[in-house]
Scaffold this motif. Structure first.
Motif, PDB file in Angstrom:
ATOM      1  N   MET A  30       0.056  -1.032   4.125  1.00 47.70           N
ATOM      2  CA  MET A  30      -0.742  -0.431   5.187  1.00 47.70           C
ATOM      3  C   MET A  30      -1.516   0.734   4.591  1.00 47.70           C
ATOM      4  O   MET A  30      -0.927   1.623   3.963  1.00 47.70           O
ATOM      5  N   ASP A  31      -2.829   0.715   4.764  1.00 51.02           N
ATOM      6  CA  ASP A  31      -3.687   1.826   4.372  1.00 51.02           C
ATOM      7  C   ASP A  31      -3.354   2.986   5.324  1.00 51.02           C
ATOM      8  O   ASP A  31      -3.499   2.850   6.540  1.00 51.02           O
ATOM      9  N   MET A  32      -2.892   4.107   4.797  1.00 47.50           N
ATOM     10  CA  MET A  32      -2.427   5.217   5.640  1.00 47.50           C
ATOM     11  C   MET A  32      -3.575   5.991   6.298  1.00 47.50           C
ATOM     12  O   MET A  32      -3.332   6.836   7.147  1.00 47.50           O
ATOM     13  N   GLU A  33      -4.820   5.702   5.893  1.00 48.13           N
ATOM     14  CA  GLU A  33      -5.961   6.373   6.519  1.00 48.13           C
ATOM     15  C   GLU A  33      -6.557   5.522   7.634  1.00 48.13           C
ATOM     16  O   GLU A  33      -6.830   6.006   8.715  1.00 48.13           O
ATOM     17  N   SER A  34      -6.754   4.225   7.371  1.00 48.08           N
ATOM     18  CA  SER A  34      -7.384   3.352   8.375  1.00 48.08           C
ATOM     19  C   SER A  34      -6.364   2.518   9.145  1.00 48.08           C
ATOM     20  O   SER A  34      -6.705   1.892  10.143  1.00 48.08           O
ATOM     21  N   PHE A  35      -5.121   2.469   8.653  1.00 46.24           N
ATOM     22  CA  PHE A  35      -4.029   1.674   9.224  1.00 46.24           C
ATOM     23  C   PHE A  35      -4.288   0.168   9.124  1.00 46.24           C
ATOM     24  O   PHE A  35      -3.671  -0.617   9.828  1.00 46.24           O
ATOM     25  N   ASP A  36      -5.225  -0.238   8.258  1.00 52.17           N
ATOM     26  CA  ASP A  36      -5.482  -1.656   8.010  1.00 52.17           C
ATOM     27  C   ASP A  36      -4.395  -2.217   7.114  1.00 52.17           C
ATOM     28  O   ASP A  36      -3.819  -1.498   6.288  1.00 52.17           O
ATOM     29  N   GLN A  37      -4.136  -3.534   7.242  1.00 51.04           N
ATOM     30  CA  GLN A  37      -3.209  -4.199   6.329  1.00 51.04           C
ATOM     31  C   GLN A  37      -3.997  -4.688   5.124  1.00 51.04           C
ATOM     32  O   GLN A  37      -5.090  -5.241   5.262  1.00 51.04           O
ATOM     33  N   VAL A  38      -3.428  -4.488   3.940  1.00 48.40           N
ATOM     34  CA  VAL A  38      -4.049  -4.915   2.689  1.00 48.40           C
ATOM     35  C   VAL A  38      -3.067  -5.836   1.980  1.00 48.40           C
ATOM     36  O   VAL A  38      -1.908  -5.480   1.779  1.00 48.40           O
ATOM     37  N   PHE A  39      -3.531  -7.038   1.613  1.00 48.37           N
ATOM     38  CA  PHE A  39      -2.699  -8.023   0.929  1.00 48.37           C
ATOM     39  C   PHE A  39      -3.032  -7.984  -0.559  1.00 48.37           C
ATOM     40  O   PHE A  39      -4.191  -8.156  -0.936  1.00 48.37           O
ATOM     41  N   LEU A  40      -2.012  -7.782  -1.410  1.00 48.57           N
ATOM     42  CA  LEU A  40      -2.207  -7.773  -2.857  1.00 48.57           C
ATOM     43  C   LEU A  40      -1.307  -8.823  -3.492  1.00 48.57           C
ATOM     44  O   LEU A  40      -0.169  -9.025  -3.059  1.00 48.57           O
ATOM     45  N   SER A  41      -1.808  -9.451  -4.554  1.00 49.62           N
ATOM     46  CA  SER A  41      -1.038 -10.483  -5.249  1.00 49.62           C
ATOM     47  C   SER A  41      -0.080  -9.842  -6.249  1.00 49.62           C
ATOM     48  O   SER A  41      -0.286  -8.712  -6.700  1.00 49.62           O
ATOM     49  N   ALA A  42       0.944 -10.599  -6.623  1.00 47.31           N
ATOM     50  CA  ALA A  42       1.900 -10.130  -7.630  1.00 47.31           C
ATOM     51  C   ALA A  42       1.190  -9.869  -8.957  1.00 47.31           C
ATOM     52  O   ALA A  42       1.534  -8.930  -9.676  1.00 47.31           O
ATOM     53  N   GLU A  43       0.179 -10.687  -9.290  1.00 47.75           N
ATOM     54  CA  GLU A  43      -0.553 -10.512 -10.552  1.00 47.75           C
ATOM     55  C   GLU A  43      -1.264  -9.168 -10.592  1.00 47.75           C
ATOM     56  O   GLU A  43      -1.267  -8.489 -11.618  1.00 47.75           O
ATOM     57  N   SER A  44      -1.885  -8.769  -9.484  1.00 56.70           N
ATOM     58  CA  SER A  44      -2.618  -7.495  -9.484  1.00 56.70           C
ATOM     59  C   SER A  44      -1.659  -6.296  -9.481  1.00 56.70           C
ATOM     60  O   SER A  44      -2.024  -5.221  -9.915  1.00 56.70           O
ATOM     61  N   LEU A  45      -0.428  -6.494  -9.017  1.00 59.83           N
ATOM     62  CA  LEU A  45       0.542  -5.402  -8.972  1.00 59.83           C
ATOM     63  C   LEU A  45       1.329  -5.250 -10.267  1.00 59.83           C
ATOM     64  O   LEU A  45       1.843  -4.176 -10.567  1.00 59.83           O
ATOM     65  N   GLY A  46       1.464  -6.337 -11.039  1.00 60.15           N
ATOM     66  CA  GLY A  46       2.200  -6.278 -12.302  1.00 60.15           C
ATOM     67  C   GLY A  46       3.660  -5.905 -12.090  1.00 60.15           C
ATOM     68  O   GLY A  46       4.312  -6.375 -11.153  1.00 60.15           O
TER      69      GLY A  46
END
Length: 190
Positions: A86-102
């Protein structure tokens, strides 16, 4: 304005533009080659695809250093192959892949507050807090006299991460782990 760095400035954790992509340096070592120039050997991970490479650079090669903007976020839950924040400024949900998170996926516990690493308005990854509180789900029992060796025992945490802990730590305990090294720091005081 772009910051230009050369091979002598490269350090683990630095992000650079190279070969048309954005990369983070995982490891690097400088080598002097007899009469020839020095080279820098490094392991890099592509921030967009998650793929890794080993590469040698000639002394003096120049790169554009990437400086990320940071934005507060909170890890919510895992949804299949994606991790939801959750973006703490806009409260939007953001989906990230395992590859981008490492390796950060090993430390993602519910409601963990992180910093999004933003580049040109796009989330490229997350920066973890230095210490994270996690619960032990499995560790072998300690026996009287085990403390003499001092090496510790393996403990599996709620995310699947395995760390070495002292023999007196038991199943179900909550501990603090260093997210930079993956090492046990202490029992949680909470």
């Amino acid at each position: 304005m772009a910051q230009i760095v050369d091979t002598s400035d490269l350090r683990p954790g630095m992000k650079i533009k190279w070969e048309g992509g954005m990369w983070t340096i995982l490891e690097c070592s400088h080598h002097k080659m007899g009469r020839g120039g020095a080279i820098v050997r490094g392991k890099l991970r592509n921030l967009e695809t998650g793929s890794g490479v080993e590469q040698s650079f000639k002394s003096g090669e120049r790169f554009e250093r990437i400086i990320f903007d940071e934005k507060p976020a909170q890890f919510q839950y895992r949804d299949g192959d994606h991790y939801v924040f959750m973006d703490m400024e806009s409260f939007d949900q953001v989906f990230l892949s395992a590859e981008s998170l490492g390796d950060a996926v090993k430390y993602l516990v519910d409601n963990l507050e992180v910093q999004f690493e933003m580049y040109e308005g796009k989330v490229m990854g997350v920066e973890l807090p230095n210490s994270i509180t996690m619960k032990i789900v499995e560790t072998p029992p300690g026996f009287k006299g085990d403390t003499a060796s001092g090496s510790g025992k393996p403990a599996t945490l709620e995310t699947g991460l395995v760390v070495m802990v002292p023999f007196f730590i038991e199943n179900g305990e909550v501990i603090v782990v260093d997210s930079r090294t993956g090492e046990y720091l202490e029992r949680s005081k909470k």
